[in-house]
Design an enzyme around this catalytic site. Structure first.
Site, mmCIF file in Angstrom:
data_model
loop_
_atom_site.group_PDB
_atom_site.id
_atom_site.type_symbol
_atom_site.label_atom_id
_atom_site.label_comp_id
_atom_site.label_asym_id
_atom_site.label_seq_id
_atom_site.Cartn_x
_atom_site.Cartn_y
_atom_site.Cartn_z
ATOM 1 N N GLN A 1 -41.042 24.030 -44.327
ATOM 2 C CA GLN A 1 -40.556 23.275 -43.566
ATOM 3 C C GLN A 1 -41.140 21.725 -43.736
ATOM 4 O O GLN A 1 -40.339 20.609 -43.216
ATOM 5 C CB GLN A 1 -40.474 23.732 -42.246
ATOM 6 C CG GLN A 1 -39.598 24.895 -41.969
ATOM 7 C CD GLN A 1 -39.719 25.459 -40.702
ATOM 8 O OE1 GLN A 1 -40.624 26.564 -40.485
ATOM 9 N NE2 GLN A 1 -38.832 24.835 -39.761
ATOM 10 N N ASN B 1 -44.924 35.787 -39.879
ATOM 11 C CA ASN B 1 -44.276 34.940 -38.975
ATOM 12 C C ASN B 1 -42.983 35.710 -38.429
ATOM 13 O O ASN B 1 -42.176 35.835 -39.227
ATOM 14 C CB ASN B 1 -43.938 33.502 -39.257
ATOM 15 C CG ASN B 1 -43.423 32.907 -38.087
ATOM 16 O OD1 ASN B 1 -44.255 32.196 -37.451
ATOM 17 N ND2 ASN B 1 -42.042 32.324 -38.304
ATOM 18 N N GLU B 2 -42.937 36.117 -37.213
ATOM 19 C CA GLU B 2 -41.442 36.706 -36.587
ATOM 20 C C GLU B 2 -41.056 37.836 -37.284
ATOM 21 O O GLU B 2 -39.837 37.521 -38.029
ATOM 22 C CB GLU B 2 -40.778 35.559 -36.365
ATOM 23 C CG GLU B 2 -41.128 34.437 -35.148
ATOM 24 C CD GLU B 2 -40.137 33.618 -34.783
ATOM 25 O OE1 GLU B 2 -40.167 32.949 -33.688
ATOM 26 O OE2 GLU B 2 -39.101 33.502 -35.520
#
Length: 420
Positions: free
Chosen positions: A18, A156-157
Site C-alpha cells: 500500500q 494480517n487479518e
C-alpha cells in the site's frame, strides 16, 4: 485515570504493497491491471515508501511516537519460487535498523495480504503446500534479521474472508451481489496459471484456504521461537464490534462463533493477539443493519463508533487470556478534526479497559500515510500524514501531533479537549 503502561507501544502501521509502490511480482499487482477487476485503480508508485521510508520513520519519531509497524513483501524477497533475494532482505533489515536509530520499536508483519505471483499461480492459500512454503519464507526472514526485530505479526487479518463471506459485505460496504465477476481467466494468464487454480490471495474464503492460513501461522510461530526465543509473536485479527439489534442476538452470536472465536482460540498459544477494529456491526434477524449516514460517517460508509475499540480489545483479551496489541485502528475521513475526536474517544475507552485490568501492549494507528486502500484505490484517507501524489511530499496532519502528545503524556492529555 491511571496512565498507560510505561512500556506501551505508541505508533502507526503501514503495509508494504500500500505504500512502497511498484510491487510488481505480487498477485495483487497482477490483478490490479486486469481489465474489469474489482480494484478501482492500480497502486502504481503508491507513496514511494520503498525509497522514502527514512522520511516516514522520521515523521513518527519527530512526533514523539516509539513504534512502527510495517510489512516485508514476500513477493520481493522470493520473487521466484525457491529464489530468495539477499538485496531485498537487506533492504528490510535497513528499515528495522533505521527504526532503532530513531528510537522506534519495529513491529514487522510477515504477510499483509499480498503473496508472490507464483504462489497465486499455484492456488495461493488453497494449495496443500502453502503452510510449508510460508514457513520456508519466514525462516529466511527471521534468520536474516538475526534479532533486530523482536515483535512479529505472522499474518494480517486471516479472518477477513470469513467476515466478508458471512456478512455478505465487501470491504467498503458494497454487497457481494454487486461485485463484478472476478476475471479469473485473464488473471491466470498474467501469472502463468490455469483459471481453475490461480487465484488472488485476498480474501481467503475457502475452507481449505482458511485451514492452511491457520497451519501457516502455527508453523511460522514455531520457526520464530526456534530461531529467536526472545521474540514476541502473534497475528492480527479483524474484530469489529458485533452487536445485536432487535431480534439479532442469534445472528451476532453466530458471527462471533464463525469469524472471531476460531482464530482467537489459536491465539491462546501466542505471545499477543493483534486486534484491528474500526467500527461496530449491528445485526437484526436477517443480517447486518445499515446504519444511517451522518456527517461523521467514514468515507468507507462505516459508522462513527469509537467505543468499538475498547469493546473489541476486552473481547480478545478475555477470550484468549493473552495480552492485546492494537495493530490497526483509525478512521477514513478528510476532516482531521474528526480524526482527532475519534482518537480521543477511542483511546479514552482503551485507557478504561487498561484501568480495568485488561493487558494491552500498544496502539498502532492505521495508518501513517494517506495511501492506496485496496479496492478503493486512493479515495480513502486514513492517514496521519497527507501525501502529494505527484511529488510524494509528506504533510503531517494535526492528528499526528495529537497522537504524539497522547504518547508523551501517557494518555493524560485525553482529558483535555484541545487538539494540539
Amino acid at each position: 485515570m491511571p496512565a498507560f503502561p510505561d512500556s506501551f507501544l505508541w505508533g502507526a502501521a503501514t503495509s508494504g504493497h500500500q505504500v512502497e509502490g511498484n510491487n510488481t511480482s505480487s498477485d495483487v499487482w497482477a490483478m490490479e491491471h486486469v481489465p474489469g477487476s474489482t480494484f478501482h485503480e492500480p497502486s502504481g508508485d503508491a507513496c514511494d515508501s520503498y525509497h522514502r521510508y527514512p522520511e516516514d520513520i522520521d515523521l513518527l519519531a519527530d512526533a514523539g511516537l516509539n513504534a512502527y509497524r510495517f510489512s516485508v513483501e514476500w513477493s520481493r524477497i522470493e520473487p521466484e519460487k525457491g529464489r530468495f533475494s539477499r538485496a531485498e532482505l537487506d533492504h528490510y533489515l535497513r528499515m528495522a535498523a533505521t527504526c532503532h536509530e530513531r528510537g522506534l520499536t519495529p513491529v514487522v508483519t510477515l504477510s499483509h495480504f499480498t503473496v508472490p505471483a507464483w504462489f497465486a499461480r499455484d492456488g495461493a492459500w488453497n494449495q496443500p503446500e502453502a503452510p510449508e512454503l510460508f514457513e520456508r519464507y519466514c525462516r529466511q526472514v527471521i534468520a536474516h534479521f538475526a534479532g533486530e526485530v523482536t515483535w512479529w505479526v505472522t499474518l494480517n487479518e486471516p479472518n477477513v474472508g470469513a467476515l466478508l463471506s458471512a456478512s455478505g459485505l465487501l470491504a467498503y460496504g458494497g454487497s457481494a451481489e454487486a461485485a463484478r465477476e472476478d476475471p479469473k481467466e485473464t488473471f491466470a494468464r498474467r501469472v502463468g496459471g490455469e483459471p481453475s487454480t490461480a487465484t488472488v490471495a485476498l480474501p481467503v474464503t475457502t475452507p481449505e484456504g482458511v485451514a492452511n492460513l491457520c497451519e501457516a501461522h502455527r508453523r511460522a510461530r514455531t520457526a520464530i521461537r526456534e530461531l529467536q526465543p526472545k521474540a514476541r509473536v502473534g497475528w492480527s485479527l479483524t474484530i469489529q464490534d458485533f452487536q445485536a439489534g432487535a431480534g439479532g442476538e442469534q445472528r451476532a452470536a453466530d458471527m462471533l462463533r464463525q469469524i472471531v472465536e476460531p482464530f482467537l482460540e489459536l491465539s491462546k498459544d501466542d505471545d499477543f493477539v493483534g486486534v484491528q477494529t474500526y467500527t461496530r456491526m449491528v445485526f437484526g434477524p436477517d443480517g447486518p443493519l445499515k446504519q444511517p449516514r451522518t456527517e461523521r460517517t467514514f468515507q468507507t460508509g462505516w459508522e462513527y463508533y469509537p467505543q468499538a475499540l475498547s469493546n473489541a480489545v476486552r473481547l480478545a483479551a478475555s477470550f484468549t487470556g493473552v495480552p492485546v496489541l492494537v495493530t490497526e485502528h483509525g478512521i477514513a475521513t478528510a476532516d482531521d478534526d474528526l480524526r482527532v475526536a475519534y482518537l480521543r474517544e477511542a483511546l479514552t475507552g482503551l485507557r478504561g479497559a487498561v484501568a480495568d485490568g485488561t493487558a494491552v501492549l500498544g496502539y498502532l494507528h492505521w495508518t501513517l500515510l494517506d495511501n492506496w486502500e485496496w479496492h478503493a484505490g486512493y479515495a480513502m484517507t486514513f492517514g496521519l500524514v497527507a501525501l502529494d501524489r505527484e511529488t510524494f511530499e509528506r504533510a503531517p496532519k494535526p492528528s499526528l501531533r495529537y497522537l504524539g502528545r497522547v504518547a508523551a503524556t501517557n494518555g493524560a492529555c485525553l482529558d483535555d479537549n484541545s487538539s494540539s
